[in-house]
Design a protein around this motif. Structure first.
Motif, PDB file in Angstrom:
ATOM      1  N   THR A 196       0.820  -1.217   0.000  1.00  0.00           N
ATOM      2  CA  THR A 196       0.000   0.000   0.000  1.00  0.00           C
ATOM      3  C   THR A 196       0.850   1.262   0.000  1.00  0.00           C
ATOM      4  N   SER A 197       1.870   1.337   0.821  1.00  0.00           N
ATOM      5  CA  SER A 197       2.689   2.542   0.943  1.00  0.00           C
ATOM      6  C   SER A 197       3.440   2.838  -0.354  1.00  0.00           C
ATOM      7  N   GLY A 198       4.109   1.853  -0.907  1.00  0.00           N
ATOM      8  CA  GLY A 198       4.856   2.063  -2.150  1.00  0.00           C
ATOM      9  C   GLY A 198       3.949   2.393  -3.317  1.00  0.00           C
TER      10      GLY A 198
ATOM     11  N   SER B 170       1.015   3.826  -3.195  1.00  0.00           N
ATOM     12  CA  SER B 170       0.511   5.204  -3.035  1.00  0.00           C
ATOM     13  C   SER B 170       1.542   6.212  -3.509  1.00  0.00           C
ATOM     14  N   THR B 171       2.794   5.957  -3.159  1.00  0.00           N
ATOM     15  CA  THR B 171       3.863   6.884  -3.573  1.00  0.00           C
ATOM     16  C   THR B 171       4.002   6.909  -5.093  1.00  0.00           C
ATOM     17  N   ALA B 172       3.935   5.715  -5.688  1.00  0.00           N
ATOM     18  CA  ALA B 172       4.066   5.631  -7.154  1.00  0.00           C
ATOM     19  C   ALA B 172       2.905   6.331  -7.844  1.00  0.00           C
TER      20      ALA B 172
ATOM     21  N   GLU C 275       1.493  13.470 -10.099  1.00  0.00           N
ATOM     22  CA  GLU C 275       2.234  14.735 -10.114  1.00  0.00           C
ATOM     23  C   GLU C 275       2.907  14.948 -11.467  1.00  0.00           C
TER      24      GLU C 275
ATOM     25  N   ALA D 248       1.027   8.676  -6.583  1.00  0.00           N
ATOM     26  CA  ALA D 248       1.151  10.121  -6.356  1.00  0.00           C
ATOM     27  C   ALA D 248       2.174  10.724  -7.295  1.00  0.00           C
ATOM     28  N   ALA D 249       3.305   9.999  -7.433  1.00  0.00           N
ATOM     29  CA  ALA D 249       4.351  10.511  -8.338  1.00  0.00           C
ATOM     30  C   ALA D 249       3.837  10.559  -9.771  1.00  0.00           C
TER      31      ALA D 249
END
Length: 270
Positions: A58-60, A62-64, A70, A66-67
């Motif tokens: 989940t954490s990774g 979400s970061t991907a 962006e 989001a990136a």
């Protein structure tokens, strides 16, 4: 005889000893293998229950995500910025083109205005010079005529006064006055004013008096152009190296220097 003497025997025939031994060996080997496997295996297999913990993504993720969002937003922003820049550049180019065209138009208008002003100034200068020359010529003519008149006496002075009064009148072929003349008509009228009757045409007037040298002219002498008796033009010498004559339709009656149109000869009738 026995009752079974004729009944075939039901026993199987003896097998070959070698085949029997081979089969016994194979069977023994198989049984041995089974026995070993049984001994090695547990008495009874129990179901294995094991909980495998899956890695947390989940954490990774979400970061991907989001990136990626962006980056997508940045691309969209870049495209929008580029679109604004392109539109601004197009607008600036159009404005520059319009400004250049307007500048060229103004420069051409200024150039035309300057050329018109220059032409007007030159025309005014020419008119001023022409007026000055006309005034000077008129003054010189008046002075010369007055001087000639003062040096002439009697009938000659009257003839000179008559022809100078007609300067500026129109030239008309066959004209005899009072406001338009041809050359011989003017000469005839001038001498008639003092009681001298001359022939009407130039040819006859060129032989109407005494022939005199052009170097010995006197005011009142008749000048002629062409041969004596075949002259095509006449005028009156007024003194000071000048004459008055009805020249042509363009000039009318004028006062001119003998250098303007030197005569062929002269006659004196007074």
């Amino acid at each position: 005889m026995s009752h079974t003497a004729h009944i075939p025997s039901h026993r199987k025939p003896r097998r070959n000893a070698s085949k029997t031994a081979l089969r016994a060996g194979v069977a023994g080997g198989v049984l041995s293998t089974i026995a070993v496997a049984a001994a090695a295996a547990p008495a009874q297999a129990e179901p294995v229950t094991q909980t495998i913990e899956m890695p947390t993504l989940t954490s990774g993720l979400s970061t991907a995500v989001a990136a990626s969002a962006e980056a997508t937003q940045q691309v969209a922003l870049d495209l929008e910025t580029q679109a604004h820049e392109d539109a601004a550049a197009t607008t600036a180019a159009k404005a520059a083109k319009t400004a250049k065209a307007e500048a060229v138009r103004k420069a051409e208008a200024k150039k035309k205005a300057e050329a018109a002003a220059k032409a007007k100034a030159e025309a005014a200068l020419r008119a001023s010079r022409s007026e000055a020359r006309t005034t000077l010529s008129a003054t010189s003519a008046s002075t010369s005529v007055a001087s000639s008149s003062s040096s002439a006496t009697g009938s000659a002075a009257s003839v000179i006064s008559f022809v100078k009064a007609q300067v500026g009148d129109a030239y008309v072929s066959g004209g005899t006055g009072p406001n338009s003349w041809d050359c011989s008509g003017l000469v005839q009228a001038a001498f008639r004013s003092v009681g001298v009757d001359l022939p009407r045409v130039s040819q006859a007037q060129s032989t109407a008096g005494t022939q005199v040298s052009l170097s010995n002219l006197q005011p009142g002498d008749i000048l002629y152009w062409g041969g004596a008796g075949s002259a095509y033009h006449v005028g009156v010498y007024v003194g000071g190296g000048q004459f008055v004559g009805a020249q042509n339709p363009s000039t009318g009656v004028v006062l001119r220097s003998l250098d303007y149109d030197p005569p062929s000869g002269a006659v004196r009738v007074l």
